[in-house]
Design a protein around this motif. Structure first.
Motif, PDB file in Angstrom:
ATOM      1  N   PRO A 132       0.822  -1.205   0.000  1.00 32.06           N
ATOM      2  CA  PRO A 132       0.000   0.000   0.000  1.00 32.06           C
ATOM      3  C   PRO A 132       0.857   1.257   0.000  1.00 32.06           C
ATOM      4  N   GLU A 133       0.294   2.309  -0.508  1.00 32.46           N
ATOM      5  CA  GLU A 133       1.013   3.584  -0.587  1.00 32.46           C
ATOM      6  C   GLU A 133       1.503   4.006   0.791  1.00 32.46           C
ATOM      7  N   ALA A 134       2.694   4.555   0.832  1.00 35.22           N
ATOM      8  CA  ALA A 134       3.318   5.088   2.040  1.00 35.22           C
ATOM      9  C   ALA A 134       3.924   4.007   2.930  1.00 35.22           C
ATOM     10  N   TRP A 135       4.026   2.783   2.437  1.00 37.78           N
ATOM     11  CA  TRP A 135       4.705   1.726   3.191  1.00 37.78           C
ATOM     12  C   TRP A 135       5.845   1.171   2.353  1.00 37.78           C
ATOM     13  N   ARG A 136       6.951   0.859   3.016  1.00 43.66           N
ATOM     14  CA  ARG A 136       8.072   0.277   2.305  1.00 43.66           C
ATOM     15  C   ARG A 136       8.581  -0.950   3.056  1.00 43.66           C
ATOM     16  N   PRO A 137       9.132  -1.937   2.346  1.00 43.54           N
ATOM     17  CA  PRO A 137       9.682  -3.112   3.022  1.00 43.54           C
ATOM     18  C   PRO A 137      11.033  -2.799   3.654  1.00 43.54           C
ATOM     19  N   VAL A 138      11.278  -3.344   4.814  1.00 42.38           N
ATOM     20  CA  VAL A 138      12.583  -3.247   5.465  1.00 42.38           C
ATOM     21  C   VAL A 138      13.346  -4.550   5.290  1.00 42.38           C
ATOM     22  N   GLU A 139      12.671  -5.658   5.558  1.00 41.50           N
ATOM     23  CA  GLU A 139      13.295  -6.964   5.399  1.00 41.50           C
ATOM     24  C   GLU A 139      12.195  -8.026   5.373  1.00 41.50           C
ATOM     25  N   SER A 140      12.477  -9.129   4.700  1.00 35.71           N
ATOM     26  CA  SER A 140      11.576 -10.273   4.667  1.00 35.71           C
ATOM     27  C   SER A 140      12.428 -11.531   4.743  1.00 35.71           C
ATOM     28  N   ARG A 141      11.927 -12.528   5.480  1.00 29.83           N
ATOM     29  CA  ARG A 141      12.695 -13.758   5.634  1.00 29.83           C
ATOM     30  C   ARG A 141      11.741 -14.942   5.714  1.00 29.83           C
ATOM     31  N   SER A 142      12.078 -16.013   5.035  1.00 31.61           N
ATOM     32  CA  SER A 142      11.291 -17.236   5.102  1.00 31.61           C
ATOM     33  C   SER A 142      11.960 -18.228   6.047  1.00 31.61           C
ATOM     34  N   TYR A 143      11.166 -19.138   6.568  1.00 32.17           N
ATOM     35  CA  TYR A 143      11.680 -20.218   7.412  1.00 32.17           C
ATOM     36  C   TYR A 143      10.755 -21.412   7.236  1.00 32.17           C
ATOM     37  N   THR A 144      11.257 -22.573   7.527  1.00 28.08           N
ATOM     38  CA  THR A 144      10.499 -23.805   7.297  1.00 28.08           C
ATOM     39  C   THR A 144      10.350 -24.570   8.596  1.00 28.08           C
ATOM     40  N   ILE A 145       9.124 -24.958   8.894  1.00 22.47           N
ATOM     41  CA  ILE A 145       8.867 -25.815  10.047  1.00 22.47           C
ATOM     42  C   ILE A 145       8.255 -27.114   9.552  1.00 22.47           C
ATOM     43  N   ARG A 146       8.284 -28.103  10.421  1.00 23.25           N
ATOM     44  CA  ARG A 146       7.755 -29.423  10.064  1.00 23.25           C
ATOM     45  C   ARG A 146       6.790 -29.865  11.158  1.00 23.25           C
TER      46      ARG A 146
ATOM     47  N   ARG B 270       4.485 -34.527   8.954  1.00 23.66           N
ATOM     48  CA  ARG B 270       5.368 -35.043   7.909  1.00 23.66           C
ATOM     49  C   ARG B 270       5.608 -34.016   6.814  1.00 23.66           C
ATOM     50  N   GLU B 271       4.657 -33.105   6.658  1.00 23.66           N
ATOM     51  CA  GLU B 271       4.769 -32.115   5.595  1.00 23.66           C
ATOM     52  C   GLU B 271       5.506 -30.871   6.088  1.00 23.66           C
ATOM     53  N   GLU B 272       6.364 -30.327   5.237  1.00 20.38           N
ATOM     54  CA  GLU B 272       7.022 -29.077   5.566  1.00 20.38           C
ATOM     55  C   GLU B 272       6.063 -27.903   5.339  1.00 20.38           C
ATOM     56  N   SER B 273       6.245 -26.862   6.113  1.00 21.15           N
ATOM     57  CA  SER B 273       5.444 -25.649   5.966  1.00 21.15           C
ATOM     58  C   SER B 273       6.388 -24.456   5.951  1.00 21.15           C
ATOM     59  N   THR B 274       6.327 -23.652   4.885  1.00 19.63           N
ATOM     60  CA  THR B 274       7.157 -22.464   4.779  1.00 19.63           C
ATOM     61  C   THR B 274       6.343 -21.244   5.189  1.00 19.63           C
ATOM     62  N   ARG B 275       6.925 -20.434   6.059  1.00 20.66           N
ATOM     63  CA  ARG B 275       6.277 -19.224   6.542  1.00 20.66           C
ATOM     64  C   ARG B 275       7.243 -18.054   6.397  1.00 20.66           C
ATOM     65  N   TRP B 276       6.733 -16.845   6.622  1.00 18.30           N
ATOM     66  CA  TRP B 276       7.529 -15.643   6.388  1.00 18.30           C
ATOM     67  C   TRP B 276       7.363 -14.636   7.525  1.00 18.30           C
ATOM     68  N   PHE B 277       8.415 -13.872   7.727  1.00 14.83           N
ATOM     69  CA  PHE B 277       8.352 -12.643   8.514  1.00 14.83           C
ATOM     70  C   PHE B 277       8.487 -11.470   7.546  1.00 14.83           C
ATOM     71  N   TRP B 278       7.630 -10.461   7.716  1.00 17.71           N
ATOM     72  CA  TRP B 278       7.782  -9.224   6.964  1.00 17.71           C
ATOM     73  C   TRP B 278       8.040  -8.100   7.962  1.00 17.71           C
ATOM     74  N   ALA B 279       8.989  -7.262   7.666  1.00 17.16           N
ATOM     75  CA  ALA B 279       9.186  -6.023   8.433  1.00 17.16           C
ATOM     76  C   ALA B 279       8.897  -4.856   7.499  1.00 17.16           C
ATOM     77  N   LEU B 280       7.951  -4.013   7.878  1.00 15.55           N
ATOM     78  CA  LEU B 280       7.517  -2.897   7.043  1.00 15.55           C
ATOM     79  C   LEU B 280       7.634  -1.597   7.830  1.00 15.55           C
ATOM     80  N   GLN B 281       7.878  -0.524   7.094  1.00 15.57           N
ATOM     81  CA  GLN B 281       8.032   0.780   7.715  1.00 15.57           C
ATOM     82  C   GLN B 281       7.171   1.797   6.989  1.00 15.57           C
ATOM     83  N   ALA B 282       6.497   2.629   7.738  1.00 14.37           N
ATOM     84  CA  ALA B 282       5.696   3.682   7.143  1.00 14.37           C
ATOM     85  C   ALA B 282       6.589   4.834   6.722  1.00 14.37           C
ATOM     86  N   GLU B 283       6.434   5.282   5.488  1.00 15.31           N
ATOM     87  CA  GLU B 283       7.217   6.419   5.020  1.00 15.31           C
ATOM     88  C   GLU B 283       6.709   7.713   5.655  1.00 15.31           C
ATOM     89  N   ALA B 284       7.605   8.644   5.839  1.00 10.10           N
ATOM     90  CA  ALA B 284       7.226   9.927   6.453  1.00 10.10           C
ATOM     91  C   ALA B 284       6.281  10.683   5.531  1.00 10.10           C
TER      92      ALA B 284
END
Length: 228
Positions: free
Chosen positions: A197-211, A214-228
């Protein structure tokens, strides 16, 4: 099996899960997280905090997100002593296991439901989590209820959300609560979208996998920052 033996077995499972996620906790940290699991399992039988799950299931499906989150937060450009709000803290996931690993700043578990707040306060006290407190308020009132008005006026440096509301609704909701340059971290089941969305920018994103099974599941962290 005694309570001590149960906690020791859970601590070994916690340590093994940490290693599988690239996390290296101190032995006492694994024991503290196991103590939280024991307490949560006991309360869950009476109050249904997280659904009908055993301790090992809670560990591999819910606590697993908290473990790599500590390293992710440490990689972010945060203030030295950040003010952190965990909105919709529920049964303390990811917040309580996270605070066993990541102790920077002042961390507030924000939850409006009374029974969950009673449990959260018990867990925070029993685990002796440093600079961690529970606010029983609606999320939009959290800053106004902080004990230090000067800190509250500055806004939050970090806001976390696991499943408080869809991220498209979360961003405009939390923006007035953030200090300039503050960040929101979303625990997601999908990669960071190419367009924000307008006025937001990504800072960092990272995926990780848990089990969790038996099936693996990939999830994510998003870090977002509001622009001034």
């Amino acid at each position: 099996m005694s309570s001590k033996e149960s906690t020791e077995q859970l601590a070994a499972q916690v340590a093994a899960l940490c290693r599988s996620l690239g996390v290296s906790p101190e032995p006492e940290t694994a024991i503290r997280i196991a103590g939280y699991l024991d307490l949560l399992t006991q309360w869950n039988r009476k109050t249904n905090l997280v659904g009908p799950r055993r301790a090992d299931e809670i560990l591999h499906t819910l606590v697993a997100d908290s473990l790599p989150l500590a390293g992710f937060l440490e990689s972010l450009p945060l203030a030295d002593d950040p003010l952190c709000l965990d909105l919709g803290a529920g049964a303390g996931l990811p917040g309580i296991p996270l605070r066993c690993l990541w102790t920077r700043g002042r961390y507030y578990l924000v939850e409006v439901r009374e029974k969950r707040c009673v449990f959260l306060r018990l867990a925070v006290g029993r685990l002796d989590l440093a600079r961690t407190a529970v606010l029983q308020v609606r999320a939009e009132e959290a800053l106004q209820q902080l004990p230090d008005e000067e800190i509250a006026d500055q806004g939050a440096d970090l806001i976390l959300s696991r499943a408080f509301m869809p991220w498209q609704e979360l961003l405009p909701f939390v923006r007035p609560m953030l200090t300039p340059g503050g960040q929101v971290v979303v625990l997601a089941n999908e990669p960071l979208p190419a367009v924000l969305p307008e006025a937001w920018r990504p800072v960092e994103s990272r995926s990780y996998t848990i089990r969790p099974g038996r099936e693996e599941s990939t999830r994510w962290f998003w870090a977002l920052q509001a622009e001034a």
